[in-house]
Design a protein around this motif. Sequence first.
Motif, PDB file in Angstrom:
ATOM      1  N   UNK A   1       0.856  -1.183   0.000  1.00 27.05           N
ATOM      2  CA  UNK A   1       0.000   0.000   0.000  1.00 27.05           C
ATOM      3  C   UNK A   1       0.892   1.232   0.000  1.00 27.05           C
ATOM      4  N   UNK A   2       0.647   2.131  -0.934  1.00 25.16           N
ATOM      5  CA  UNK A   2       1.492   3.315  -1.088  1.00 25.16           C
ATOM      6  C   UNK A   2       0.729   4.565  -0.701  1.00 25.16           C
ATOM      7  N   UNK A   3       1.375   5.405   0.115  1.00 25.48           N
ATOM      8  CA  UNK A   3       0.816   6.707   0.475  1.00 25.48           C
ATOM      9  C   UNK A   3       1.556   7.803  -0.291  1.00 25.48           C
ATOM     10  N   UNK A   4       0.794   8.809  -0.728  1.00 24.95           N
ATOM     11  CA  UNK A   4       1.386   9.903  -1.488  1.00 24.95           C
ATOM     12  C   UNK A   4       0.693  11.213  -1.130  1.00 24.95           C
ATOM     13  N   UNK A   5       1.480  12.186  -0.674  1.00 25.65           N
ATOM     14  CA  UNK A   5       0.980  13.545  -0.475  1.00 25.65           C
ATOM     15  C   UNK A   5       1.033  14.246  -1.825  1.00 25.65           C
ATOM     16  N   UNK A   6      -0.107  14.752  -2.292  1.00 24.97           N
ATOM     17  CA  UNK A   6      -0.160  15.331  -3.631  1.00 24.97           C
ATOM     18  C   UNK A   6      -0.951  16.635  -3.632  1.00 24.97           C
ATOM     19  N   UNK A   7      -0.801  17.374  -4.729  1.00 25.53           N
ATOM     20  CA  UNK A   7      -1.697  18.505  -4.925  1.00 25.53           C
ATOM     21  C   UNK A   7      -3.069  17.962  -5.292  1.00 25.53           C
ATOM     22  N   UNK A   8      -4.102  18.635  -4.828  1.00 29.68           N
ATOM     23  CA  UNK A   8      -5.453  18.220  -5.185  1.00 29.68           C
ATOM     24  C   UNK A   8      -5.903  19.063  -6.377  1.00 29.68           C
ATOM     25  N   UNK A   9      -5.609  18.555  -7.564  1.00 35.74           N
ATOM     26  CA  UNK A   9      -5.887  19.298  -8.794  1.00 35.74           C
ATOM     27  C   UNK A   9      -7.399  19.399  -9.028  1.00 35.74           C
ATOM     28  N   UNK A  10      -7.799  20.553  -9.534  1.00 32.11           N
ATOM     29  CA  UNK A  10      -9.149  20.658 -10.045  1.00 32.11           C
ATOM     30  C   UNK A  10      -9.187  20.057 -11.449  1.00 32.11           C
ATOM     31  N   UNK A  11     -10.376  19.710 -11.892  1.00 30.73           N
ATOM     32  CA  UNK A  11     -10.514  19.069 -13.199  1.00 30.73           C
ATOM     33  C   UNK A  11      -9.948  19.988 -14.283  1.00 30.73           C
ATOM     34  N   UNK A  12      -9.078  19.430 -15.122  1.00 34.47           N
ATOM     35  CA  UNK A  12      -8.453  20.198 -16.196  1.00 34.47           C
ATOM     36  C   UNK A  12      -7.226  20.969 -15.773  1.00 34.47           C
ATOM     37  N   UNK A  13      -6.851  20.893 -14.500  1.00 28.58           N
ATOM     38  CA  UNK A  13      -5.712  21.638 -13.973  1.00 28.58           C
ATOM     39  C   UNK A  13      -4.467  20.769 -13.997  1.00 28.58           C
ATOM     40  N   UNK A  14      -3.308  21.394 -14.126  1.00 28.19           N
ATOM     41  CA  UNK A  14      -2.036  20.672 -14.061  1.00 28.19           C
ATOM     42  C   UNK A  14      -1.111  21.395 -13.089  1.00 28.19           C
ATOM     43  N   UNK A  15      -0.073  20.687 -12.660  1.00 28.73           N
ATOM     44  CA  UNK A  15       0.819  21.245 -11.650  1.00 28.73           C
ATOM     45  C   UNK A  15       1.745  22.291 -12.245  1.00 28.73           C
ATOM     46  N   UNK A  16       1.918  23.367 -11.516  1.00 22.72           N
ATOM     47  CA  UNK A  16       2.869  24.426 -11.841  1.00 22.72           C
ATOM     48  C   UNK A  16       3.621  24.734 -10.561  1.00 22.72           C
TER      49      UNK A  16
END
Length: 331
Positions: free
Chosen positions: A169-184
């Motif tokens: 089982x893998x845990x990952x802290x991530x950005x919670x993107x909105x639909x259509x959004x990408x990371x910057x």
Amino acid sequence: MRKLWKTIGRVVASIAIGVATAWGALALWFQPPLQVEALRVPAMGLWVSIAPVTLFWWWRLHRARVLLPWGAAMVALLVWWGTLQPSHDRVWADDVARMVTGDVQGSVVTLDQVRNFDWRSDDDYTPRWERRSYNLDQLRSVDVALSYWMGPAIAHTLVSFGFADGRYLTFSIEIRKERGESFDAIAGFFKRYETVLIAADERDILRVRTNARGEDMYLYRLNIPQKTMRSLFLSYLDEGAQLKRTPRFYNTLTANCTTIVFEMARRIDTALPLDWRLLASGYLDRYLFDLGVLAGPQNFDTLRQAAHITARARAADQAPDYSAAIRQPAS
């Protein structure tokens, strides 16, 4: 001499105004007033125009009161900035739409919303969220995965827990993107993203990075006691519960996939030292090696070469024994 010091002071103050103006311009770019895209450019343009006019008249008239309009505008900007609050109520991208929660009964942990997507490409997938149970008495290993997507200094950190029955089982802290959004990465400094904790099957969360997104991945086994493994697992559950109760903004520098995990680990071992490699997460493996917590060869270059699993992950793809396959020694 007095005149020289006044000039130096004015130069320093001008630089500070310039830096504050640049920060404000980026804040307005990434967070347009009222979240109205049409206001982005006008608001930023108006803000940027105030500083040079102010500085021109200040240097010309040598009157401190000339700075008052800019100062008032800066205060107003900071007040507005303080009103921006994180939320759980947005139209989220499918892969971060749900947040893991857990229930602990003795040694058995039952998790809701474990992600197990079947990825064919980064935008072609079958979503699956599952309810799973794990016995912490059967916890046997902890691995740290570093996934490189932006050069050698930046990597995404994931932590994978292995159990006696062969499941991971893998845990990952991530950005919670909105639909259509990408990371910057720059936007990550300006309250653009919320934070989410994802718990997922390795064949989902590792494979999507190597096989769908073309990232380069290293996987390291930690040499830590079973008691520490258990504490770290439960720390993730606590983190998830806190995020569920109170949404938080992601920050590229201070609240990211590595620094949050470090804070969790430091609650277990308060002696863990701060280090610049916690910010330059691509070098986190060397930091862990220097701490003596990586299992395997005691030569870093040899250890890193053995930890490089990208080719194995791409070859394993959808294999039912994916987790075992990516851990096979390189031939």
